[in-house]
Design a protein around this motif. Structure first.
Motif, PDB file in Angstrom:
ATOM      1  N   HIS A 113     -12.304  50.447 -41.255  1.00  0.00           N
ATOM      2  CA  HIS A 113     -12.616  50.034 -42.620  1.00  0.00           C
ATOM      3  C   HIS A 113     -13.899  50.712 -43.099  1.00  0.00           C
ATOM      4  CE1 HIS A 113     -10.124  46.091 -43.239  1.00  0.00           C
ATOM      5  NE2 HIS A 113      -9.441  47.182 -43.501  1.00  0.00           N
ATOM      6  N   VAL A 114     -13.902  51.046 -44.389  1.00  0.00           N
ATOM      7  CA  VAL A 114     -15.019  51.778 -44.983  1.00  0.00           C
ATOM      8  C   VAL A 114     -15.680  50.918 -46.058  1.00  0.00           C
ATOM      9  CG1 VAL A 114     -15.720  53.847 -46.247  1.00  0.00           C
ATOM     10  CG2 VAL A 114     -13.891  53.987 -44.531  1.00  0.00           C
ATOM     11  N   LYS A 115     -16.900  50.507 -45.790  1.00  0.00           N
ATOM     12  CA  LYS A 115     -17.759  49.833 -46.761  1.00  0.00           C
ATOM     13  C   LYS A 115     -19.183  49.987 -46.273  1.00  0.00           C
ATOM     14  CE  LYS A 115     -17.010  45.115 -44.850  1.00  0.00           C
ATOM     15  NZ  LYS A 115     -15.768  45.240 -44.068  1.00  0.00           N
ATOM     16  N   ASN A 116     -20.155  49.412 -46.980  1.00  0.00           N
ATOM     17  CA  ASN A 116     -21.538  49.577 -46.563  1.00  0.00           C
ATOM     18  C   ASN A 116     -22.351  48.346 -46.924  1.00  0.00           C
ATOM     19  OD1 ASN A 116     -23.714  50.930 -45.372  1.00  0.00           O
ATOM     20  ND2 ASN A 116     -23.115  52.879 -46.301  1.00  0.00           N
ATOM     21  N   ALA A 117     -23.490  48.213 -46.274  1.00  0.00           N
ATOM     22  CA  ALA A 117     -24.385  47.077 -46.496  1.00  0.00           C
ATOM     23  C   ALA A 117     -25.814  47.516 -46.239  1.00  0.00           C
ATOM     24  CB  ALA A 117     -24.014  45.907 -45.585  1.00  0.00           C
ATOM     25  N   SER A 118     -26.762  46.752 -46.763  1.00  0.00           N
ATOM     26  CA  SER A 118     -28.183  47.064 -46.639  1.00  0.00           C
ATOM     27  C   SER A 118     -28.966  45.822 -46.233  1.00  0.00           C
ATOM     28  CB  SER A 118     -28.742  47.587 -47.973  1.00  0.00           C
ATOM     29  OG  SER A 118     -28.103  48.771 -48.377  1.00  0.00           O
ATOM     30  N   TRP A 119     -30.161  46.045 -45.695  1.00  0.00           N
ATOM     31  CA  TRP A 119     -31.092  44.960 -45.392  1.00  0.00           C
ATOM     32  C   TRP A 119     -32.189  44.927 -46.452  1.00  0.00           C
ATOM     33  CZ3 TRP A 119     -30.688  41.070 -41.987  1.00  0.00           C
ATOM     34  CH2 TRP A 119     -29.692  41.182 -41.001  1.00  0.00           C
ATOM     35  N   LEU A 120     -32.477  43.740 -46.957  1.00  0.00           N
ATOM     36  CA  LEU A 120     -33.467  43.558 -48.019  1.00  0.00           C
ATOM     37  C   LEU A 120     -34.447  42.459 -47.630  1.00  0.00           C
ATOM     38  CD1 LEU A 120     -30.944  43.402 -51.009  1.00  0.00           C
ATOM     39  CD2 LEU A 120     -32.180  45.426 -50.213  1.00  0.00           C
ATOM     40  N   GLU A 121     -35.685  42.579 -48.112  1.00  0.00           N
ATOM     41  CA  GLU A 121     -36.658  41.515 -47.890  1.00  0.00           C
ATOM     42  C   GLU A 121     -36.209  40.241 -48.606  1.00  0.00           C
ATOM     43  OE1 GLU A 121     -40.740  42.300 -48.604  1.00  0.00           O
ATOM     44  OE2 GLU A 121     -40.737  44.217 -47.539  1.00  0.00           O
ATOM     45  N   ASP A 122     -36.411  39.109 -47.939  1.00  0.00           N
ATOM     46  CA  ASP A 122     -35.974  37.818 -48.489  1.00  0.00           C
ATOM     47  C   ASP A 122     -37.125  36.817 -48.483  1.00  0.00           C
ATOM     48  OD1 ASP A 122     -34.171  35.980 -49.542  1.00  0.00           O
ATOM     49  OD2 ASP A 122     -33.562  35.261 -47.566  1.00  0.00           O
ATOM     50  N   GLY A 123     -38.291  37.298 -48.896  1.00  0.00           N
ATOM     51  CA  GLY A 123     -39.450  36.415 -48.975  1.00  0.00           C
ATOM     52  C   GLY A 123     -40.148  36.258 -47.645  1.00  0.00           C
ATOM     53  N   ALA A 124     -41.097  35.342 -47.606  1.00  0.00           N
ATOM     54  CA  ALA A 124     -41.894  35.109 -46.414  1.00  0.00           C
ATOM     55  C   ALA A 124     -41.587  33.743 -45.823  1.00  0.00           C
ATOM     56  CB  ALA A 124     -43.383  35.203 -46.744  1.00  0.00           C
ATOM     57  N   SER A 125     -41.671  33.657 -44.523  1.00  0.00           N
ATOM     58  CA  SER A 125     -41.440  32.405 -43.828  1.00  0.00           C
ATOM     59  C   SER A 125     -42.520  31.394 -44.190  1.00  0.00           C
ATOM     60  CB  SER A 125     -41.444  32.646 -42.317  1.00  0.00           C
ATOM     61  OG  SER A 125     -41.485  31.434 -41.612  1.00  0.00           O
ATOM     62  N   GLU A 126     -42.110  30.157 -44.439  1.00  0.00           N
ATOM     63  CA  GLU A 126     -43.078  29.097 -44.734  1.00  0.00           C
ATOM     64  C   GLU A 126     -43.862  28.711 -43.492  1.00  0.00           C
ATOM     65  OE1 GLU A 126     -41.011  25.847 -46.453  1.00  0.00           O
ATOM     66  OE2 GLU A 126     -40.435  26.937 -48.285  1.00  0.00           O
ATOM     67  N   GLU A 127     -43.328  28.999 -42.313  1.00  0.00           N
ATOM     68  CA  GLU A 127     -43.985  28.602 -41.076  1.00  0.00           C
ATOM     69  C   GLU A 127     -45.157  29.496 -40.714  1.00  0.00           C
ATOM     70  OE1 GLU A 127     -40.976  28.457 -38.142  1.00  0.00           O
ATOM     71  OE2 GLU A 127     -39.948  26.727 -39.019  1.00  0.00           O
ATOM     72  N   ASP A 128     -44.935  30.822 -40.757  1.00  0.00           N
ATOM     73  CA  ASP A 128     -46.000  31.726 -40.319  1.00  0.00           C
ATOM     74  C   ASP A 128     -46.264  32.879 -41.279  1.00  0.00           C
ATOM     75  OD1 ASP A 128     -43.798  33.315 -39.958  1.00  0.00           O
ATOM     76  OD2 ASP A 128     -43.955  33.415 -37.773  1.00  0.00           O
ATOM     77  N   GLY A 129     -45.566  32.912 -42.417  1.00  0.00           N
ATOM     78  CA  GLY A 129     -45.803  33.961 -43.406  1.00  0.00           C
ATOM     79  C   GLY A 129     -45.145  35.284 -43.101  1.00  0.00           C
ATOM     80  N   SER A 130     -44.354  35.367 -42.015  1.00  0.00           N
ATOM     81  CA  SER A 130     -43.701  36.626 -41.668  1.00  0.00           C
ATOM     82  C   SER A 130     -42.580  36.934 -42.659  1.00  0.00           C
ATOM     83  CB  SER A 130     -43.137  36.551 -40.245  1.00  0.00           C
ATOM     84  OG  SER A 130     -42.198  35.503 -40.140  1.00  0.00           O
ATOM     85  N   ILE A 131     -42.290  38.220 -42.803  1.00  0.00           N
ATOM     86  CA  ILE A 131     -41.246  38.646 -43.739  1.00  0.00           C
ATOM     87  C   ILE A 131     -39.876  38.275 -43.200  1.00  0.00           C
ATOM     88  CG2 ILE A 131     -40.165  40.627 -44.875  1.00  0.00           C
ATOM     89  CD1 ILE A 131     -42.871  39.927 -45.997  1.00  0.00           C
ATOM     90  N   ARG A 132     -39.056  37.687 -44.056  1.00  0.00           N
ATOM     91  CA  ARG A 132     -37.671  37.409 -43.723  1.00  0.00           C
ATOM     92  C   ARG A 132     -36.785  38.484 -44.337  1.00  0.00           C
ATOM     93  NH1 ARG A 132     -37.259  31.231 -45.715  1.00  0.00           N
ATOM     94  NH2 ARG A 132     -37.812  32.377 -47.605  1.00  0.00           N
ATOM     95  N   TRP A 133     -35.624  38.682 -43.729  1.00  0.00           N
ATOM     96  CA  TRP A 133     -34.712  39.727 -44.190  1.00  0.00           C
ATOM     97  C   TRP A 133     -33.315  39.148 -44.362  1.00  0.00           C
ATOM     98  CZ3 TRP A 133     -36.496  44.690 -45.137  1.00  0.00           C
ATOM     99  CH2 TRP A 133     -37.801  44.951 -44.699  1.00  0.00           C
ATOM    100  N   LYS A 134     -32.553  39.758 -45.269  1.00  0.00           N
ATOM    101  CA  LYS A 134     -31.160  39.379 -45.459  1.00  0.00           C
ATOM    102  C   LYS A 134     -30.331  40.644 -45.640  1.00  0.00           C
ATOM    103  CE  LYS A 134     -31.606  38.821 -50.495  1.00  0.00           C
ATOM    104  NZ  LYS A 134     -31.407  37.904 -51.628  1.00  0.00           N
TER     105      LYS A 134
END
Length: 287
Positions: free
Chosen positions: A207-228
C-alpha cells in the motif's frame, strides 16, 4: 509493478465513477472495501471509513459483487482484492469474505489481526492469531484466494518482522503480507529492504500512502515536547518512496502498488489518482 487503488480512499465516487477515474488515471486494478454501511449513511457526507460509496456491502449479495466486478472489467481493470475489517478468530466471517472474493475473481482478502492496547498479554494474542491464520490457510486454499496480514499500527503486526512471526511456516501460496510503509510511520518502522528480505515469498502486496510526525505541545508533567503522527501527502511524509521502490525492485517484487491516500490533499478523488500515477510512475522510471 502495476498500480491499484483501495476504494477506502475514494469515498465520494460510485463504483462506476471510481472505475472510470482509475482507468483514466492509468491504474490497472481495484481493491474493493468490504463493509456494511453505517445506519443512516444516505444522509451522511462521503468519508473514508463512514459513508463510502465505493464499498462492497455484505448485504448487497451476489448482485453487488457482480456490479463491482463488471464496473472494473468495463474499464479494463482487474479486481484484485476484497478488503474487509475482520476480527482474528472469526472464521465464519472470513469464509463469507472469501466467497465474495472468489466470485469477484480477486487475488486477496485481508485477514484479521488482534489489536494491542495493553489489556491482554502479547503471548495470548499471538496464539489467537496463529491459530486463526492456520485455520484461515485451509479456507484460503479451498477458495483459491490468498489471505493477507497487513503491517498496521496498534496491532501485533505493526512491523514486517512482527508480521513475519505470524505467517512463518504457513504456505505463502495461501497466506501473505500486505506491506504498508505508511502505517509503519505511526508504529513499526524497520529498514525497508531488511523487512522485505525477511518476508521473502510472503511479500504479496504493497500500500502507498504517507504520514508525518508533528509537535503536539508540551507535557504538563515535565515540559518535554510531545509528538503526534498524522497522514500527509505522498511526497510530503516520512516514507521515502523512491527508496522503498528501489528496495522492492532489489528483492524482485513485481506485484501491485495500491494507493490508500488519507491526506485530504485533493478535494476530488480523480485528482488524487492522477497525482498517484504520475508520482509513482516517475519513481519507477527513475529506479
Amino acid at each position: 509493478m502495476k498500480l491499484s487503488v483501495f476504494t477506502v480512499a475514494t469515498p465520494e465516487l460510485t463504483p462506476e465513477e471510481l472505475a472510470a477515474a482509475a482507468h483514466e488515471a492509468g491504474l490497472h486494478a481495484i481493491e474493493w472495501r468490504y463493509k456494511e454501511a453505517p445506519e443512516g449513511a444516505e444522509g451522511m457526507q462521503p468519508s473514508y471509513w463512514g459513508h463510502n460509496l465505493s464499498t462492497l456491502l455484505p448485504s448487497g449479495g451476489d448482485a453487488m459483487i457482480d456490479r463491482l466486478r463488471q464496473a472494473a472489467e468495463a474499464n479494463g481493470l482487474k479486481s484484485i482484492s476484497v478488503t474487509p475489517y475482520l476480527q482474528a478468530g472469526d472464521l465464519e466471517a472470513t469464509e463469507e469474505v472469501l466467497k465474495a472474493a472468489s466470485r469477484m475473481g480477486a487475488l486477496y482478502i485481508r485477514l484479521g489481526v488482534p489489536g494491542y492496547d495493553r489489556s491482554r498479554p502479547f503471548g495470548e494474542l499471538f496464539e489467537l492469531a496463529r491459530r486463526y491464520l492456520r485455520e484461515s490457510e485451509q479456507l484460503c486454499k479451498k477458495y483459491g484466494v490468498k489471505g493477507l496480514v497487513e503491517t498496521h499500527h496498534h496491532t501485533i503486526a505493526a512491523s514486517a518482522s512482527a508480521a513475519y512471526r505470524l505467517v512463518e511456516g504457513l504456505d505463502p501460496n495461501h497466506i501473505g503480507v500486505l506491506y504498508d510503509p505508511g502505517n509503519m510511520v505511526h508504529e513499526g518502522y524497520e529498514n525497508y529492504r531488511m523487512g522485505m528480505e525477511l518476508l521473502g515469498p510472503y511479500l504479496a502486496h504493497v500500500h502507498v500512502k504517507n504520514a508525518s510526525w508533528l509537535e503536539d505541545g508540551a507535557s504538563e508533567e515535565d515540559g518535554s515536547i510531545r509528538w503526534k503522527s498524522e497522514w500527509s501527502g505522498l511526497k510530503d511524509g516520512v516514507v521515502p518512496w523512491k527508496q522503498v521502490i528501489d528496495d522492492l525492485k532489489a528483492v524482485g517484487y513485481d506485484g501491485y502498488l495500491g494507493v490508500e491516500d488519507f491526506s485530504g490533499q485533493f478535494q476530488q478523488s480523480p485528482d488524487m489518482l492522477k497525482h498517484f500515477t504520475n508520482y509513482v510512475n516517475g519513481l519507477l522510471q527513475e529506479s
